[in-house]
Scaffold this motif. Structure first.
Motif, PDB file in Angstrom:
ATOM      1  N   GLU B  64       1.121  -0.957  -0.135  1.00 26.82           N
ATOM      2  CA  GLU B  64       0.547  -0.208   0.007  1.00 26.82           C
ATOM      3  C   GLU B  64       0.980   1.274   0.511  1.00 26.82           C
ATOM      4  O   GLU B  64       0.787   1.918  -0.973  1.00 26.82           O
ATOM      5  CB  GLU B  64      -0.922   0.227   0.902  1.00 26.82           C
ATOM      6  CG  GLU B  64      -1.989  -1.435   1.554  1.00 26.82           C
ATOM      7  CD  GLU B  64      -3.015  -0.325   2.312  1.00 26.82           C
ATOM      8  OE1 GLU B  64      -3.993  -1.535   2.242  1.00 26.82           O
ATOM      9  OE2 GLU B  64      -2.994   0.519   3.229  1.00 26.82           O
ATOM     10  N   LEU B  65       1.637   1.567   0.449  1.00 27.96           N
ATOM     11  CA  LEU B  65       2.352   2.615   1.423  1.00 27.96           C
ATOM     12  C   LEU B  65       3.673   2.878   0.031  1.00 27.96           C
ATOM     13  O   LEU B  65       3.905   4.004  -0.249  1.00 27.96           O
ATOM     14  CB  LEU B  65       3.927   2.523   2.638  1.00 27.96           C
ATOM     15  CG  LEU B  65       2.234   2.826   3.410  1.00 27.96           C
ATOM     16  CD1 LEU B  65       3.504   1.684   4.584  1.00 27.96           C
ATOM     17  CD2 LEU B  65       2.059   3.340   3.704  1.00 27.96           C
ATOM     18  N   SER B  66       3.914   1.767  -0.293  1.00 25.22           N
ATOM     19  CA  SER B  66       4.667   2.084  -2.049  1.00 25.22           C
ATOM     20  C   SER B  66       4.113   2.891  -2.896  1.00 25.22           C
ATOM     21  O   SER B  66       4.703   3.433  -3.470  1.00 25.22           O
ATOM     22  CB  SER B  66       5.209   0.213  -2.584  1.00 25.22           C
ATOM     23  OG  SER B  66       5.916  -0.470  -1.806  1.00 25.22           O
ATOM     24  N   THR B  76      10.762  -0.549   1.238  1.00 19.50           N
ATOM     25  CA  THR B  76      10.598  -1.471   1.925  1.00 19.50           C
ATOM     26  C   THR B  76      11.435  -1.384   3.210  1.00 19.50           C
ATOM     27  O   THR B  76      10.985  -1.804   4.557  1.00 19.50           O
ATOM     28  CB  THR B  76      10.967  -2.912   1.183  1.00 19.50           C
ATOM     29  OG1 THR B  76      10.462  -2.339   0.118  1.00 19.50           O
ATOM     30  CG2 THR B  76      10.325  -3.633   1.648  1.00 19.50           C
ATOM     31  N   HIS B  77      12.755  -1.075   3.189  1.00 20.83           N
ATOM     32  CA  HIS B  77      13.780  -1.773   4.194  1.00 20.83           C
ATOM     33  C   HIS B  77      13.237  -0.629   5.154  1.00 20.83           C
ATOM     34  O   HIS B  77      13.254  -0.561   6.394  1.00 20.83           O
ATOM     35  CB  HIS B  77      14.879  -1.256   3.472  1.00 20.83           C
ATOM     36  CG  HIS B  77      16.042  -0.276   4.695  1.00 20.83           C
ATOM     37  ND1 HIS B  77      16.515  -1.957   5.458  1.00 20.83           N
ATOM     38  CD2 HIS B  77      16.139   0.186   5.038  1.00 20.83           C
ATOM     39  CE1 HIS B  77      17.419  -2.000   6.304  1.00 20.83           C
ATOM     40  NE2 HIS B  77      17.767  -0.428   6.196  1.00 20.83           N
ATOM     41  N   PHE B  82      11.285   1.669  10.265  1.00 21.55           N
ATOM     42  CA  PHE B  82      10.479   1.952  11.364  1.00 21.55           C
ATOM     43  C   PHE B  82       9.537   1.549  12.506  1.00 21.55           C
ATOM     44  O   PHE B  82       9.308   1.559  13.816  1.00 21.55           O
ATOM     45  CB  PHE B  82       9.576   2.647  10.666  1.00 21.55           C
ATOM     46  CG  PHE B  82       8.668   3.959  11.090  1.00 21.55           C
ATOM     47  CD1 PHE B  82       9.534   4.708  11.691  1.00 21.55           C
ATOM     48  CD2 PHE B  82       7.343   3.258  11.688  1.00 21.55           C
ATOM     49  CE1 PHE B  82       7.886   5.779  12.830  1.00 21.55           C
ATOM     50  CE2 PHE B  82       6.359   4.324  12.553  1.00 21.55           C
ATOM     51  CZ  PHE B  82       6.875   5.580  13.013  1.00 21.55           C
ATOM     52  N   LEU B  83       9.129   0.741  11.697  1.00 19.97           N
ATOM     53  CA  LEU B  83       8.509  -0.961  12.727  1.00 19.97           C
ATOM     54  C   LEU B  83       8.744  -1.806  13.826  1.00 19.97           C
ATOM     55  O   LEU B  83       8.673  -1.350  15.028  1.00 19.97           O
ATOM     56  CB  LEU B  83       7.797  -1.636  11.769  1.00 19.97           C
ATOM     57  CG  LEU B  83       5.995  -1.097  10.875  1.00 19.97           C
ATOM     58  CD1 LEU B  83       5.612  -2.572  10.003  1.00 19.97           C
ATOM     59  CD2 LEU B  83       5.148  -0.905  11.703  1.00 19.97           C
ATOM     60  N   GLU B  84       9.933  -1.670  13.503  1.00 21.63           N
ATOM     61  CA  GLU B  84      11.412  -2.406  14.322  1.00 21.63           C
ATOM     62  C   GLU B  84      11.680  -1.541  15.237  1.00 21.63           C
ATOM     63  O   GLU B  84      11.900  -2.101  16.905  1.00 21.63           O
ATOM     64  CB  GLU B  84      12.289  -3.317  13.526  1.00 21.63           C
ATOM     65  CG  GLU B  84      11.643  -4.323  12.782  1.00 21.63           C
ATOM     66  CD  GLU B  84      13.042  -5.051  11.798  1.00 21.63           C
ATOM     67  OE1 GLU B  84      13.959  -4.299  11.451  1.00 21.63           O
ATOM     68  OE2 GLU B  84      12.888  -5.345  11.364  1.00 21.63           O
ATOM     69  N   ASN B  85      11.992  -0.083  14.963  1.00 23.09           N
ATOM     70  CA  ASN B  85      11.918   1.264  15.717  1.00 23.09           C
ATOM     71  C   ASN B  85      10.851   0.795  17.126  1.00 23.09           C
ATOM     72  O   ASN B  85      10.499   1.369  18.465  1.00 23.09           O
ATOM     73  CB  ASN B  85      12.029   2.268  15.772  1.00 23.09           C
ATOM     74  CG  ASN B  85      13.399   2.347  15.119  1.00 23.09           C
ATOM     75  OD1 ASN B  85      14.774   1.613  16.545  1.00 23.09           O
ATOM     76  ND2 ASN B  85      14.233   2.937  14.508  1.00 23.09           N
TER      77      ASN B  85
END
Ligand code: SAM
Ligand code: SF4
Ligand code: SF4
Lengths: 384, 97
Positions: B64-66, B76-77, B82-85
């Protein structure tokens, strides 16, 4: 802080001149008699002047217009206001993140549910020890069992909970027991806040100030617990500025993000500020919140760094701590524009060192503590 | 999600209920409110967190975000990072796959 009495707020948002943190001290009335209470010594005189429901609602609306986001209901004991649920509902509707800051006295199942229904987001409960006898003695009432019951009820209702533990010599060696208790209750945020020495706490400072050894030990226990508990519980340990050699960045700077409204409607840059003599404290009864925040002489007095004297004026750390706390500077040096004496660069730092030395001499006679209660201090006499 | 905060494409992150994500007019931005503070989010962070509902998998989010941020390099990276943070900070939980 604060939210009240707390210096641990992670404010990642630059306030851009907006009072992001709004604290309403709904009343100074309180059933407890804590000897470290940071409420004014003459709190009784405000009883008749408390804002009514409509006045508080006006404050809430004007606060949002100014850009306030975080809201604390504090006091005194906010549960003594029977319009609390109404105010929470109004605040929720306006879009605040609502926090209740309470001793737990007056919170029961019905009111918790009503507060949940009104949309309250979070509760900060204060607890003083892990032991009934000690807590009850410290707060001057039978409150320990009730506080523990309330803590469990808060979790059962699904509120995120901050457990605030004001720390001083009498309870600092209980850090481990308090950690265990908090873990068992399922507290989300545990805040060990070494008390700040204003008002009742300053009166009782000699008996309350812990020794450096006690603090080092308590901090080690906390660090060990942080390792063990990871994300399950966030633990803060606010160390006392007396032992830091640098002052705290009090309120993140005067009039930058914090706005406290006292029970009588006075708009204050921090809840202690009325200890500074010679300032005027206009209220929301006579002025708009916008004028009070943006234009009142009180809020302009120590905003920015124009007012600073040496050594702060030319110090390269002034962006970091804003010269410390104006109230502490006034109380301990007689001039609110002086460098906070907690700073080792302050020419008055010896007053802090003397207090520390007195805390260290453990062969002294214990002195009675002065409880926060009516008539304990005659302030008109002190002011003359 | 494993202990070392590494996300799998099928993981479905969900905003931690202690946090409140909403639009704030006075900041002209999405903000994240929580018991001890306020965080102002930039547009891409907001778009990611808005999708942390527990319904959407990371891979779907990336898709979606792409399309939304078509010209951002290595999106993607950045999303994974961001999610892992966010996970490490406790903003989001993982509801697994
Ligand atoms: C003044 S109380 C009002 C709310 C409620 N009566 C209570 O005690 O929780 C607000 C918070 O300030 C803390 N507090 C009281 N005196 C303090 C002091 N001298 N320094 C730091 N925190 C203090 C209390 O533990 C409480 O979390
Ligand atoms: S700190 Fe103690 S005495 Fe002061 S308002 Fe809170 S409960 Fe009451
Ligand atoms: S001299 Fe003033 S600005 Fe410098 S560290 Fe001390 S209190 Fe802070």
């Amino acid at each position: 802080m604060p939210k009240d009495g707390s210096t641990t707020q992670a404010v990642s948002l630059d306030g851009q001149g907006k009072p992001m943190w709004l604290v309403l001290e709904l009343t100074y009335r309180c059933p407890l008699k804590c000897v470290w209470c940071n409420n004014p010594l003459d709190y009784e005189q405000y009883g008749r002047k408390e804002l009514n429901t409509d006045e508080w609602i006006r404050v809430l609306r004007e606060g949002r217009e100014l850009g306030a986001l975080q809201l604390g209901f504090s006091g005194g004991e906010p549960m003594l206001r029977d319009d609390l649920e109404i105010l929470v509902a109004e605040a929720e509707q306006l879009g605040y993140y609502t926090n209740l800051i309470t001793s737990g006295v007056g919170l029961n199942h019905e009111r918790l549910q009503a507060l949940k229904k009104a949309g309250l987001k979070q509760i900060q409960l204060s607890l003083q020890s892990a032991n009934r006898q000690l807590t009850d003695e410290l707060v001057g009432a039978r409150a320990h069992d009730l506080k523990i019951d309330v803590a469990r009820m808060i979790k059962a209702e699904g509120f995120p909970m901050v457990l605030n533990v004001p720390v001083f010599r009498q309870n600092i060696d209980q850090v481990q027991q308090i950690l265990d208790l908090a873990e068992e209750i399922g507290v989300d945020y545990l805040e060990f806040a070494n008390i700040q020495y204003y008002n009742w706490a300053l009166l009782n400072r000699e008996e309350l100030l812990p020794t450096r050894e006690q603090i080092v030990h308590a901090e080690a226990v906390v660090n060990e617990a942080r390792q063990r508990m990871g994300k399950r519980m966030t633990i803060y340990f606010v160390i006392p500025d007396y032992y830091e050699n640098r002052p705290k960045a009090c309120m993140n700077g005067w009039g930058t993000i914090h706005l406290t409204i006292a029970p009588d409607g006075a708009a204050l840059p921090c809840q202690e500020v009325r200890v500074i003599k010679g300032l005027e404290f206009p209220t929301v009864r006579e002025h708009s919140l916008s004028w009070l925040w943006n234009d009142s002489p009180l809020f302009k007095k120590f905003r920015g760094d124009e007012w600073m004297k040496e050594p702060c004026r030319t110090c390269d750390e002034k962006e970091k701590d804003f010269g410390g706390c104006r109230c502490q500077a006034f109380l301990l040096t007689g001039d609110a524009a002086n460098t906070d004496p907690a700073c080792s660069k302050s020419p008055h730092h010896h007053v802090i060192e003397m207090a520390i030395n007195r805390a260290r001499s453990n062969n002294k006679e214990p002195r009675p503590l002065i409880r926060r209660q009516p008539g304990a201090v005659i302030t008109s006499f002190m002011e003359s | 999600m494993s202990e070392n905060n590494i996300l799998a494409p099928q993981d479905r992150p969900k905003l931690n209920p202690k946090y409140l994500l909403r639009w704030e007019k006075s900041q002209d931005a999405y903000i994240l409110l929580y018991p001890e503070g306020v965080i102002k989010l930039n547009p891409s962070a907001s778009e990611i967190l808005k999708r942390c509902t527990g319904q959407l998998s990371v891979e779907d989010m990336v898709a979606e975000l792409s399309s939304l941020f078509a010209d951002a390099p290595d999106i993607t990276h950045s999303i994974y990072k961001f999610l892992e943070n966010s996970y490490a900070k406790g903003w989001i939980d993982n509801t697994g796959c």
